[in-house]
Design a protein around this motif. Structure first.
Motif, PDB file in Angstrom:
ATOM      1  N   ALA A  48      37.391  32.962  -6.839  1.00 32.73           N
ATOM      2  CA  ALA A  48      37.802  34.311  -8.765  1.00 32.73           C
ATOM      3  C   ALA A  48      36.812  35.590  -8.665  1.00 32.73           C
ATOM      4  O   ALA A  48      37.524  36.257  -9.276  1.00 32.73           O
ATOM      5  CB  ALA A  48      37.482  32.508  -9.451  1.00 32.73           C
ATOM      6  N   THR A  49      36.076  35.582  -7.513  1.00 34.82           N
ATOM      7  CA  THR A  49      34.973  36.738  -8.086  1.00 34.82           C
ATOM      8  C   THR A  49      35.602  37.803  -7.228  1.00 34.82           C
ATOM      9  O   THR A  49      35.786  38.986  -7.582  1.00 34.82           O
ATOM     10  CB  THR A  49      33.903  36.261  -7.562  1.00 34.82           C
ATOM     11  OG1 THR A  49      32.657  36.043  -8.341  1.00 34.82           O
ATOM     12  CG2 THR A  49      33.127  37.827  -7.390  1.00 34.82           C
ATOM     13  N   VAL A  50      36.601  37.515  -6.371  1.00 36.74           N
ATOM     14  CA  VAL A  50      36.749  38.721  -5.416  1.00 36.74           C
ATOM     15  C   VAL A  50      38.556  38.965  -5.920  1.00 36.74           C
ATOM     16  O   VAL A  50      39.098  40.144  -6.653  1.00 36.74           O
ATOM     17  CB  VAL A  50      37.558  38.007  -3.925  1.00 36.74           C
ATOM     18  CG1 VAL A  50      38.625  39.581  -3.100  1.00 36.74           C
ATOM     19  CG2 VAL A  50      36.410  37.585  -2.862  1.00 36.74           C
ATOM     20  N   TYR A  51      39.299  38.005  -6.853  1.00 37.84           N
ATOM     21  CA  TYR A  51      40.043  38.141  -7.511  1.00 37.84           C
ATOM     22  C   TYR A  51      40.060  39.510  -8.456  1.00 37.84           C
ATOM     23  O   TYR A  51      40.984  40.361  -9.486  1.00 37.84           O
ATOM     24  CB  TYR A  51      41.291  36.825  -8.521  1.00 37.84           C
ATOM     25  CG  TYR A  51      41.979  36.187  -7.447  1.00 37.84           C
ATOM     26  CD1 TYR A  51      43.393  36.151  -6.951  1.00 37.84           C
ATOM     27  CD2 TYR A  51      41.967  36.283  -6.066  1.00 37.84           C
ATOM     28  CE1 TYR A  51      44.338  35.616  -6.445  1.00 37.84           C
ATOM     29  CE2 TYR A  51      42.953  35.094  -5.531  1.00 37.84           C
ATOM     30  CZ  TYR A  51      43.307  35.583  -5.495  1.00 37.84           C
ATOM     31  OH  TYR A  51      45.009  35.175  -4.497  1.00 37.84           O
ATOM     32  N   ARG A  52      38.980  39.043  -9.285  1.00 40.62           N
ATOM     33  CA  ARG A  52      38.337  39.916 -10.910  1.00 40.62           C
ATOM     34  C   ARG A  52      38.597  41.231  -9.812  1.00 40.62           C
ATOM     35  O   ARG A  52      38.280  42.228 -10.691  1.00 40.62           O
ATOM     36  CB  ARG A  52      37.571  38.841 -11.395  1.00 40.62           C
ATOM     37  CG  ARG A  52      38.064  37.782 -12.371  1.00 40.62           C
ATOM     38  CD  ARG A  52      36.546  37.554 -13.246  1.00 40.62           C
ATOM     39  NE  ARG A  52      35.043  37.180 -12.512  1.00 40.62           N
ATOM     40  CZ  ARG A  52      35.013  36.245 -11.894  1.00 40.62           C
ATOM     41  NH1 ARG A  52      35.513  34.887 -12.444  1.00 40.62           N
ATOM     42  NH2 ARG A  52      33.633  36.067 -11.422  1.00 40.62           N
ATOM     43  N   ILE A  53      36.924  41.461  -9.077  1.00 47.39           N
ATOM     44  CA  ILE A  53      36.930  42.625  -8.577  1.00 47.39           C
ATOM     45  C   ILE A  53      38.853  43.315  -8.138  1.00 47.39           C
ATOM     46  O   ILE A  53      38.393  44.807  -8.793  1.00 47.39           O
ATOM     47  CB  ILE A  53      36.262  42.733  -7.376  1.00 47.39           C
ATOM     48  CG1 ILE A  53      34.750  41.830  -7.767  1.00 47.39           C
ATOM     49  CG2 ILE A  53      35.931  43.631  -6.478  1.00 47.39           C
ATOM     50  CD1 ILE A  53      33.903  41.326  -6.393  1.00 47.39           C
ATOM     51  N   VAL A  54      39.473  42.740  -7.648  1.00 45.63           N
ATOM     52  CA  VAL A  54      40.273  42.994  -6.853  1.00 45.63           C
ATOM     53  C   VAL A  54      41.310  43.748  -8.328  1.00 45.63           C
ATOM     54  O   VAL A  54      42.148  44.812  -8.344  1.00 45.63           O
ATOM     55  CB  VAL A  54      41.874  42.137  -6.051  1.00 45.63           C
ATOM     56  CG1 VAL A  54      42.906  43.279  -5.690  1.00 45.63           C
ATOM     57  CG2 VAL A  54      40.703  42.372  -4.678  1.00 45.63           C
ATOM     58  N   ALA A  56      39.925  43.974 -11.183  1.00 47.25           N
ATOM     59  CA  ALA A  56      39.591  45.569 -11.821  1.00 47.25           C
ATOM     60  C   ALA A  56      39.685  47.352 -10.769  1.00 47.25           C
ATOM     61  O   ALA A  56      39.423  47.636 -11.423  1.00 47.25           O
ATOM     62  CB  ALA A  56      37.841  45.359 -12.006  1.00 47.25           C
ATOM     63  N   LEU A  57      39.640  46.945  -9.522  1.00 48.97           N
ATOM     64  CA  LEU A  57      39.293  48.054  -8.876  1.00 48.97           C
ATOM     65  C   LEU A  57      41.056  48.347  -8.724  1.00 48.97           C
ATOM     66  O   LEU A  57      41.305  50.397  -9.232  1.00 48.97           O
ATOM     67  CB  LEU A  57      39.215  48.188  -7.064  1.00 48.97           C
ATOM     68  CG  LEU A  57      37.391  47.480  -7.205  1.00 48.97           C
ATOM     69  CD1 LEU A  57      37.741  46.807  -5.718  1.00 48.97           C
ATOM     70  CD2 LEU A  57      37.117  48.749  -7.264  1.00 48.97           C
ATOM     71  N   ARG A  58      42.011  47.624  -8.757  1.00 48.15           N
ATOM     72  CA  ARG A  58      43.562  48.071  -8.887  1.00 48.15           C
ATOM     73  C   ARG A  58      43.812  48.483 -10.337  1.00 48.15           C
ATOM     74  O   ARG A  58      43.872  50.185 -10.233  1.00 48.15           O
ATOM     75  CB  ARG A  58      44.380  47.190  -9.366  1.00 48.15           C
ATOM     76  CG  ARG A  58      44.596  46.656  -7.809  1.00 48.15           C
ATOM     77  CD  ARG A  58      46.457  45.755  -7.370  1.00 48.15           C
ATOM     78  NE  ARG A  58      46.335  45.306  -6.581  1.00 48.15           N
ATOM     79  CZ  ARG A  58      46.632  44.366  -5.915  1.00 48.15           C
ATOM     80  NH1 ARG A  58      46.225  43.044  -6.815  1.00 48.15           N
ATOM     81  NH2 ARG A  58      46.370  43.986  -4.544  1.00 48.15           N
TER      82      ARG A  58
END
Length: 264
Positions: A48-54, A56-58
């Motif tokens: 879930a953390t990686v999905y949120r980071i991705v 936000a970066l997009r």
């Protein structure tokens, strides 16, 4: 690079930012486009953390749109502005192009970045077999010719301090993984004037690298030539070391004239 690779000290209060940077670095370092499952595995963070980071970066333009995990237009624009202002890259341009042209092989220019080297320029070989590296790729100090050339040129105390931080992970079956062996390789580099990467970073690729020095003799970067093993014949083995050292010496001379000891 994965989430556990760096030993850089973390500034208090920046844990979230460090996670964003780690995800970006993994995507940038990957030789091929990653899927989300592989990104999660390499990041060693909750899914879930990686999905949120991705996401936000997009949203900020740092990653491409849709489902592709590639660097986005905003990040590429920022990088392009930085490279345009990078004195060493501009100073070395003609010399590394000359080396590429007379050898027909790939030439890299790199600068130190904590416990690694980062390619800031790459001139591709016009021949069929090439390296998978690109500008922005991080390579390990102990496994690359640019890294070993840089280490060999450091003052003894600084080199020892940096070596103590290296974990020496195995990249290929040929990678040096013992500090004693690395120190011997660095001594050879000091005596020869160039360092060797014998398929230690990428199988089938032989690299020769030399340090770029400022006016006071401190290394500020390194350059290398990368040759597929089957093209690294006795003639190339005899000829290329002198060409690499001469190229590095010319870049060093240009750098010394414009930067001088201020780079200390």
């Amino acid at each position: 690079m994965d989430g556990s690779e760096t030993t850089r000290a973390q500034v208090p209060g920046t844990a979230a930012f460090s996670k964003f940077v780690a995800v970006l670095q993994i995507i940038a370092d990957a030789p091929e486009e990653l899927g989300m499952a592989e990104l999660v595995a390499r990041a060693r963070m909750p899914r879930a953390t990686v999905y949120r980071i991705v996401a936000a970066l997009r949203a900020e333009g740092f990653l491409g749109e849709a489902d592709r995990l590639v660097l986005g237009p905003r990040l590429i624009s920022l990088a392009s502005q930085s490279w345009a202002k990078f004195d060493l890259r501009a100073l070395a341009k003609d010399d590394i192009q000359h080396l590429r042209d007379i050898t027909g092989e790939t030439v890299h220019l790199a600068v130190p970045s904590d416990i690694a080297m980062v390619y800031i320029d790459k001139l591709e070989s016009p021949q069929a077999v090439r390296m998978t590296s690109r500008v922005g790729t991080r390579v390990m100090l102990h496994a690359s010719s640019v890294g070993k050339a840089y280490l060999a040129a450091l003052p003894d105390e600084e080199r020892a301090a940096l070596l103590s931080r290296l974990k020496l992970p195995r990249m290929t079956p040929q990678t040096i993984t013992r500090r004693k062996d690395l120190e011997e390789a660095l001594k050879r580099a000091q005596l020869q004037g160039y360092a060797v990467d014998g398929e230690e970073t990428e199988p089938g690729i032989q690299c020769l690298g030399a340090a770029i020095l400022n006016r006071s003799g401190r290394p500020v970067g390194a350059m290398s030539i990368s040759v597929p093993k089957y093209r690294f014949d006795p003639a190339a083995e005899a000829r290329y070391p002198e060409l690499v050292m001469a190229c590095a010496a010319r870049i060093s001379a240009h750098y010394a004239l414009t930067q001088g000891p201020a780079a200390d």
